[in-house]
Design a protein around this motif. Sequence first.
Motif, PDB file in Angstrom:
ATOM      1  N   VAL A 251       0.668  -1.052   0.053  1.00 47.47           N
ATOM      2  CA  VAL A 251       0.171   0.377  -0.047  1.00 47.47           C
ATOM      3  C   VAL A 251       0.542   1.525  -0.157  1.00 47.47           C
ATOM      4  O   VAL A 251       0.843   2.294  -0.935  1.00 47.47           O
ATOM      5  N   PHE A 252       1.899   1.155   0.566  1.00 49.01           N
ATOM      6  CA  PHE A 252       2.776   2.260   1.092  1.00 49.01           C
ATOM      7  C   PHE A 252       4.007   2.795  -0.052  1.00 49.01           C
ATOM      8  O   PHE A 252       4.968   3.299   0.362  1.00 49.01           O
ATOM      9  N   GLY A 253       4.037   1.326  -0.784  1.00 47.77           N
ATOM     10  CA  GLY A 253       5.218   1.398  -2.210  1.00 47.77           C
ATOM     11  C   GLY A 253       6.715   1.287  -1.814  1.00 47.77           C
ATOM     12  O   GLY A 253       7.588   1.179  -2.431  1.00 47.77           O
ATOM     13  N   LEU A 254       6.694   0.447  -0.261  1.00 48.90           N
ATOM     14  CA  LEU A 254       7.847  -0.484  -0.055  1.00 48.90           C
ATOM     15  C   LEU A 254       8.076  -1.624  -0.465  1.00 48.90           C
ATOM     16  O   LEU A 254       9.105  -1.911  -0.344  1.00 48.90           O
ATOM     17  N   GLY A 255       7.720  -2.426  -1.308  1.00 51.18           N
ATOM     18  CA  GLY A 255       6.929  -3.230  -2.107  1.00 51.18           C
ATOM     19  C   GLY A 255       7.289  -3.658  -3.072  1.00 51.18           C
ATOM     20  O   GLY A 255       6.360  -3.235  -3.572  1.00 51.18           O
ATOM     21  N   ASP A 256       7.981  -4.124  -4.108  1.00 52.44           N
ATOM     22  CA  ASP A 256       8.262  -4.072  -5.511  1.00 52.44           C
ATOM     23  C   ASP A 256       7.848  -5.804  -5.754  1.00 52.44           C
ATOM     24  O   ASP A 256       7.954  -5.705  -6.965  1.00 52.44           O
ATOM     25  N   GLY A 257       6.972  -6.414  -4.809  1.00 56.71           N
ATOM     26  CA  GLY A 257       6.581  -7.978  -5.027  1.00 56.71           C
ATOM     27  C   GLY A 257       8.558  -8.477  -4.268  1.00 56.71           C
ATOM     28  O   GLY A 257       8.099 -10.117  -4.836  1.00 56.71           O
ATOM     29  N   HIS A 258       9.381  -8.011  -4.814  1.00 55.89           N
ATOM     30  CA  HIS A 258      10.492  -8.829  -4.354  1.00 55.89           C
ATOM     31  C   HIS A 258      11.214  -9.085  -2.489  1.00 55.89           C
ATOM     32  O   HIS A 258      10.253  -7.622  -2.044  1.00 55.89           O
TER      33      HIS A 258
END
Length: 91
Positions: free
Chosen positions: A52-59
């Motif tokens: 939600v906060f854009g801290l993870g990009d799937g990795h």
Amino acid sequence: MTIGGLAAAVVLGAVIGALGRLLVPGRPGMPVWLLMAAGIVAAFAGTGLAQVFGLGDGHWSPWETVLQIVLAAAGVCLVAAFWPKQTGRRP
């Protein structure tokens, strides 16, 4: 999420629950399964919040892991607050 990702989340959630327990002093009478459950919930919640906060990009992301551990510690605190105290007496 794939089956492998789900299995990894459950295993890592159990480890995160143990790490959360290490951060919270006192109350050693909580069962292990409860710590694992708190860790699994924290792992999924941490992943969701990181996305939600854009801290993870799937990795793998260190911020996502820190967020999961903090949520696990908070979950263990919450469960410890509501878990009945043991008196040490047996009927």
